[in-house]
Write a protein that holds these residues in place. Sequence first.
Motif, PDB file in Angstrom:
ATOM      1  N   ALA A   1       0.763  -1.276   0.129  1.00 15.50           N
ATOM      2  CA  ALA A   1       0.012  -0.100   0.121  1.00 15.50           C
ATOM      3  C   ALA A   1       0.888   1.278  -0.051  1.00 15.50           C
ATOM      4  O   ALA A   1       0.300   2.148  -0.366  1.00 15.50           O
ATOM      5  CB  ALA A   1      -1.009   0.051   1.245  1.00 15.50           C
ATOM      6  N   ASP A   2       2.041   1.137   0.362  1.00 15.97           N
ATOM      7  CA  ASP A   2       2.749   2.354   0.428  1.00 15.97           C
ATOM      8  C   ASP A   2       3.759   2.717  -0.768  1.00 15.97           C
ATOM      9  O   ASP A   2       4.315   3.880  -1.223  1.00 15.97           O
ATOM     10  CB  ASP A   2       4.159   1.909   1.469  1.00 15.97           C
ATOM     11  N   ALA A   3       3.565   1.477  -1.939  1.00 14.91           N
ATOM     12  CA  ALA A   3       4.439   1.747  -3.122  1.00 14.91           C
ATOM     13  C   ALA A   3       4.003   2.825  -4.173  1.00 14.91           C
ATOM     14  O   ALA A   3       4.867   3.490  -4.429  1.00 14.91           O
ATOM     15  CB  ALA A   3       4.083   0.472  -3.875  1.00 14.91           C
ATOM     16  N   VAL A   4       2.921   3.340  -4.097  1.00 12.04           N
ATOM     17  CA  VAL A   4       2.255   4.189  -4.941  1.00 12.04           C
ATOM     18  C   VAL A   4       2.594   5.605  -4.627  1.00 12.04           C
ATOM     19  O   VAL A   4       3.290   6.407  -5.132  1.00 12.04           O
ATOM     20  CB  VAL A   4       0.853   4.293  -5.399  1.00 12.04           C
ATOM     21  N   PRO A   5       2.144   5.989  -3.236  1.00 12.17           N
ATOM     22  CA  PRO A   5       2.531   7.313  -2.647  1.00 12.17           C
ATOM     23  C   PRO A   5       4.156   7.429  -2.734  1.00 12.17           C
ATOM     24  O   PRO A   5       4.797   8.636  -2.812  1.00 12.17           O
ATOM     25  CB  PRO A   5       2.003   7.408  -1.317  1.00 12.17           C
ATOM     26  N   LEU A   6       5.014   6.537  -2.204  1.00 13.73           N
ATOM     27  CA  LEU A   6       6.524   6.505  -2.364  1.00 13.73           C
ATOM     28  C   LEU A   6       6.945   6.854  -3.745  1.00 13.73           C
ATOM     29  O   LEU A   6       8.007   7.785  -3.910  1.00 13.73           O
ATOM     30  CB  LEU A   6       7.053   5.110  -1.803  1.00 13.73           C
ATOM     31  N   ALA A   7       6.334   6.030  -4.698  1.00 10.52           N
ATOM     32  CA  ALA A   7       6.938   6.209  -6.008  1.00 10.52           C
ATOM     33  C   ALA A   7       6.546   7.738  -6.314  1.00 10.52           C
ATOM     34  O   ALA A   7       7.292   8.325  -7.201  1.00 10.52           O
ATOM     35  CB  ALA A   7       6.158   5.264  -6.983  1.00 10.52           C
ATOM     36  N   ARG A   8       5.448   8.111  -6.222  1.00  7.48           N
ATOM     37  CA  ARG A   8       4.868   9.658  -6.657  1.00  7.48           C
ATOM     38  C   ARG A   8       5.942  10.670  -5.887  1.00  7.48           C
ATOM     39  O   ARG A   8       6.230  11.493  -6.522  1.00  7.48           O
ATOM     40  CB  ARG A   8       3.519   9.754  -6.102  1.00  7.48           C
ATOM     41  N   ALA A   9       6.291  10.386  -4.489  1.00  9.24           N
ATOM     42  CA  ALA A   9       7.132  11.025  -4.036  1.00  9.24           C
ATOM     43  C   ALA A   9       8.620  11.135  -4.866  1.00  9.24           C
ATOM     44  O   ALA A   9       9.080  12.391  -4.841  1.00  9.24           O
ATOM     45  CB  ALA A   9       7.167  10.904  -2.593  1.00  9.24           C
ATOM     46  N   LEU A  10       9.001  10.066  -4.926  1.00 10.64           N
ATOM     47  CA  LEU A  10      10.490  10.104  -5.747  1.00 10.64           C
ATOM     48  C   LEU A  10      10.379  10.854  -7.088  1.00 10.64           C
ATOM     49  O   LEU A  10      11.380  11.181  -7.406  1.00 10.64           O
ATOM     50  CB  LEU A  10      10.931   8.506  -5.826  1.00 10.64           C
ATOM     51  N   VAL A  11       9.509  10.386  -7.881  1.00 11.21           N
ATOM     52  CA  VAL A  11       9.119  10.981  -9.097  1.00 11.21           C
ATOM     53  C   VAL A  11       9.206  12.551  -9.194  1.00 11.21           C
ATOM     54  O   VAL A  11       9.701  13.273  -9.860  1.00 11.21           O
ATOM     55  CB  VAL A  11       7.924  10.446 -10.137  1.00 11.21           C
ATOM     56  N   ALA A  12       8.173  12.872  -8.227  1.00 18.36           N
ATOM     57  CA  ALA A  12       8.070  14.360  -7.965  1.00 18.36           C
ATOM     58  C   ALA A  12       9.480  15.143  -7.663  1.00 18.36           C
ATOM     59  O   ALA A  12       9.760  15.997  -7.971  1.00 18.36           O
ATOM     60  CB  ALA A  12       7.073  14.768  -6.930  1.00 18.36           C
ATOM     61  N   GLY A  13      10.482  14.320  -6.874  1.00 24.43           N
ATOM     62  CA  GLY A  13      11.590  14.774  -6.545  1.00 24.43           C
ATOM     63  C   GLY A  13      12.507  14.879  -7.527  1.00 24.43           C
ATOM     64  O   GLY A  13      13.936  15.213  -7.282  1.00 24.43           O
TER      65      GLY A  13
END
Length: 215
Positions: A30-42
């Motif tokens: 469940a953490d995968a998508v928000p984590l990936a979005r944070a990395l991509v945004a950075g």
Amino acid sequence: MTPPAVPSPAAASVLDLAPVVPVVVIDDAADAVPLARALVAGGLTAIEVTLRTPAALDAIRAIAAEVPDAVVGAGTVLTPGAVADAVDAGARFLVSPGWTPGLLAAMRASGVPFLPGVSTTSEVVALLEQGVREMKFFPAEAAGGTAYLASLVSPLPRARFCPTGGITLASAPAYLALPNVACVGGSWMLPRHALTSHNWPHIETLARNAAALRP
């Protein structure tokens, strides 16, 4: 006859996406998508999800489906079966800590970019003989770090590396300054406290700092 020295399919494009590839261990899919979005945004678009937890394949599947700007890959790929499982889940590249002839054949046959792991000159030469030029150097710090990689530039100029293992925000620039290093792998932008507290803005900030490291 020695195979032609051509890179694994599109491997160079993966190596060139960002100066740092986050090496992610996900315990809860469940953490995968928000984590990936944070990395991509950075600014870190290539994300290596290691196959070290039961949640890893589901995490890859979720990122592939819901974060279109991410290039999600599978790390800690150890067997031909893991190759098949990762690609089926949506992995767009594969990373192994080491390699065997069987694992190399499976990664090559997968049709996606792959980075087999090396830590010795002989392993590098063996991969070059197989026509593979893009490699993971692991464990980077323990295996000799920047001094070791610098010593490979002259005798093995065709080899291109993504060093991973013990690299930090402070040490990454020295690796990235080497002509045979395309990017580095690391997890310093993923501190445990931020993951457990779901502090995605903090991870995005750390990712942005990592993305700015290109010399």
